[in-house]
Every structure is written in structure tokens, then in C-alpha cells.
Design an enzyme around this catalytic site. Structure first.
Site, PDB file in Angstrom:
ATOM      1  N   GLU A 123       0.807  -1.221   0.000  1.00  0.00           N
ATOM      2  CA  GLU A 123       0.000   0.000   0.000  1.00  0.00           C
ATOM      3  C   GLU A 123       0.843   1.276   0.000  1.00  0.00           C
ATOM      4  OE1 GLU A 123      -3.385   0.108   2.603  1.00  0.00           O
ATOM      5  OE2 GLU A 123      -3.739  -2.038   2.439  1.00  0.00           O
ATOM      6  N   HIS A 401      -2.745  -1.577  10.013  1.00  0.00           N
ATOM      7  CA  HIS A 401      -2.217  -2.935  10.172  1.00  0.00           C
ATOM      8  C   HIS A 401      -1.162  -2.956  11.269  1.00  0.00           C
ATOM      9  CE1 HIS A 401      -3.653  -4.904   6.317  1.00  0.00           C
ATOM     10  NE2 HIS A 401      -3.977  -3.649   6.129  1.00  0.00           N
TER      11      HIS A 401
END
Length: 404
Positions: A123, A401
């Protein structure tokens, strides 16, 4: 391109077209630069203290406690003879545990491990952010692969608004690299060139100058719920690409001499499924897990007791209780804290995660980020041993995360 660095040096970056990939694929490789001259105070520019909190890569504290820059003896690299310098700085051994029959330690840590050899990210879609991150990572890693993927219509049947978001940093020379874009993305997820970045690194050599190498695959799978078949097809493609890459790179420069000695083969990344959700049963039973081992799971649908979810619920990302690496670590070590801030597995009996709920929750959160390893195809009589597994909170406030 050549980029001017602090202290007058330059670092060379190049976009490398890969012969075994479809046209339109690019990988930017940031290679090491010569060590700069020391200033009058005996500090090199890269070692000047910077401001920042303990969770920032700009932080001097973070540098001491976690990542440690790797230097060659004279600032040069050899393809055959590698010099490995072990840092004298060691992270304090705290909060490490061993459970049951496990042969390795596990922990929830506020910092990345010391002497980290490789770092894989997903990402990292923004190119300007990737450039800034690359500069900071070069304080610790000699080589960085970034801006990986495809754009617009190049090499793809669908328009790609974003690149793959994959980024890989290594302290060891990268011998070969290949990227493949998953062709079956759907919906808004297909706007990113999600795929697999597969690299081969040299970690040493034998007395006979035979290379000792390792394979690292960094990937990010399809995200949309209910698309288990799409993710399983992507896992099939990943295994096929990796097999072909290993075959095509098994000899130095395609030579007919002795094959490289393979020390390890790992797959890392955001697979967008967990090992407990009833909706993820198809992925949990994929053949990937017959070839590669997951140190966190006992079997399909069954996690080891110490495992922690890696997906944080977006509603609590910026709460003061989890705003620093240390505070997020403390919350993750507490069962009630995990229930408050982690996304939990989906099942017929569980609703979506929300703060303040009172319903029973299964497991310890959705673990969708993986490090998998295999012993297939390694040098004969060589064995992979996991020494420690860490859930890391150093990136608190920067991502939804937990790093692993």
C-alpha cells in the site's frame, strides 16, 4: 535518474524493464552510494540526529532500538564475497514468550527487530511518499525496490490508476527481480496494479565461489469481501510465477555451471483473508499451505493460542490510547484491549467490529498479514528454523495494520 544527496553524494535510481515480464512493467531500483566523508565532528550526514518521536523512522531512539544501518568494510560491494557486520546494539529481550510445543519465541513489540535484513511493505501507492520513505530506509538498507507495477493501460487489460504499492528493502545485493500484475482484480480493487514482486538476493558464497541465495515474494491480494475465488486464483498464479522465476534464475547469468545454493524461500504480504473467518474457508484450505508453512497456525481455521490479529478497526486508529508504539503495544497485550481495537473474524454469530460491544468474539482478531516459508527446493540437508515471531506496533497511527 541521479538524485542529489546530503553531503554532496549521489544515489543512482533506475527504472528497469524486465525481460521475463510483459511490457509496461517497471521496477525502480535504488542502489547504494559511496560512503560520504566524515565531517569535522566525526559524523557522516546520514548519522546526524533528527527530530521525531519514538515511533518515527526519523527518530534517533528508533534507530538505536530497532533498525541498524548496514555498512560494508570499505563502502564497496562484491558480488561473490559478502561481508556481514553484526551490530553491537541489541534490543532488550523483554516480553518474549514461548507457548506449549512451540520451538520459537513470540512477542508483541513496540519496535522492529534489530539487524533487520529485509523489509516488505504494501500500500505504498503514493510516489512522493515512496520517494521520501526510500530516503529514510537507505539509512538502514543498501537496496530498495519501489514504484513497482504498471500505470494507465500499459501492459494491462484494465486501466490502472495506482501502481502495485509494493516496496522491498534489502541489506543484501538483489540479483534478480520480477513483477507480475494479477489480471483478475474486480471492482475498485482493480484500479491498483496489485501483484507479486519476486526477488532473488545473495546472502553469501561458498569457499568454491558458489552463490548462496534466497527468494522473497512480496504480494498484496484482492481485498473485496465475498471474492474468495478471486484470491484463490491469485494464489495459484503466485505459486506458478514463483516456480517459473526460480527455474529461470537458478544459474548465475543463465550459465550452465553449478546451481546457486538456496538458503530460504519466503512469501510475505497482505493476503486479505484470515484463518478463522467462515467466509475465508476456501483460502484457508488452499494448496499454498501445503507448500509453505505458516508459523502462526495449527491448521485450516485453527490459530495458535498466542496469535494476534493484524487488522486494526478504523474507528479507533487515532485514539489517544493507541497513539504511540508503546501504548498500542500495551493495548494489544491485553485481551479486552484487542477486542476494542482489532477487527475480528467474520462468522454467522459475530457482527462487524465496533467499540463498546458485548458479544462474544472468536479468536484474537483477523490476521490477514503473513510470513510463510518453505523447505522445498532448499540446499540438501539445510533446514529452516523460526527463532522468533513478532507483532510490531512501531507504526502506530500510520497504518491500520500491525507489522509482523
Amino acid at each position: 535518474e541521479k538524485e542529489q544527496e546530503e553531503g554532496g553524494g549521489t544515489r543512482e535510481d533506475e527504472c528497469v524493464p524486465l525481460n521475463d515480464c510483459p511490457s509496461g512493467v517497471q521496477i525502480s531500483i535504488s542502489a547504494p552510494e559511496p560512503e560520504p566523508e566524515e565531517d569535522q565532528k566525526g559524523q557522516t550526514p546520514n548519522h546526524k540526529p533528527k527530530d521525531g518521536d519514538s515511533g518515527s523512522l526519523d527518530s534517533r531512539t528508533a534507530s538505536r532500538e530497532s533498525l541498524v544501518k548496514f555498512h560494508m568494510a570499505d563502502g564497496t560491494l562484491s558480488n561473490n564475497k559478502l561481508v556481514y557486520h553484526t551490530s553491537a546494539l541489541k534490543k532488550a529481550s523483554v516480553r518474549k514468550r514461548r507457548h506449549g510445543d512451540d520451538t520459537f519465541d513470540h512477542e508483541i513489540s513496540a519496535f522492529f527487530p534489530a539487524n533487520l535484513d529485509f523489509l516488505c511493505l504494501q500500500e505504498v501507492f503514493d510516489k512522493r511518499a515512496a520517494e521520501k520513505l526510500k530516503k529514510q530506509l537507505h539509512r538502514y538498507f543498501q537496496y530498495v525496490l519501489y514504484d513497482v507495477g504498471r500505470y494507465a493501460w500499459k501492459g494491462c487489460s484494465r486501466f490502472k490508476f495506482l501502481n502495485s504499492g509494493l516496496m522491498l528493502a534489502s541489506r543484501y545485493p538483489i540479483l534478480d527481480a520480477s513483477f507480475h500484475c494479477y489480471p483478475n482484480g474486480r471492482g475498485e480493487d482493480a484500479l491498483a496494479a496489485k501483484g507479486a514482486l519476486i526477488v532473488k538476493v545473495q546472502v553469501g558464497s561458498t569457499p568454491q565461489d558458489q552463490r548462496i541465495v534466497g527468494y522473497i515474494s512480496c504480494t498484496h491480494l484482492h481485498a473485496l469481501e465475498g471474492d474468495a475465488a478471486v484470491r484463490c486464483e491469485q494464489l495459484d498464479q503466485l505459486l506458478a510465477w514463483l516456480s517459473e522465476f526460480r527455474k529461470s534464475t537458478s544459474h548465475p547469468n543463465g550459465a550452465q555451471g553449478p546451481e546457486d545454493q538456496v538458503a530460504f524461500d519466503v512469501i510475505l504480504g497482505d493476503l486479505n483473508f484470515d484463518n478463522c473467518s467462515s467466509e475465508d474457508k476456501l483460502e484457508q484450505q488452499h494448496s499454498l499451505f501445503t507448500h509453505y508453512k505458516d508459523p502462526c497456525r495449527l491448521g485450516p481455521g485453527e490459530e495458535k493460542p498466542w496469535t494476534v490479529g493484524t487488522l486494526l478497526h478504523p474507528t479507533g486508529l487515532y485514539d489517544e490510547e493507541v497513539s504511540s508504539p508503546e501504548s498500542l503495544q500495551k493495548v494489544m497485550e491485553n485481551e479486552e484491549g484487542r477486542k476494542e481495537y482489532l477487527v475480528y473474524p467474520n462468522s454467522k454469530n459475530n457482527c462487524s467490529n465496533q467499540k463498546g460491544r458485548k458479544i462474544p468474539l472468536k479468536g484474537s482478531g483477523r490476521r490477514i498479514d503473513y510470513i510463510l516459508y518453505t523447505e522445498e527446493g532448499l540446499q540438501q540437508d539445510w533446514k529452516v528454523d523460526v527463532e522468533e515471531f513478532s507483532f510490531i506496533t512501531q507504526l502506530a497511527g500510520l497504518t491500520d495494520h500491525l507489522a509482523i
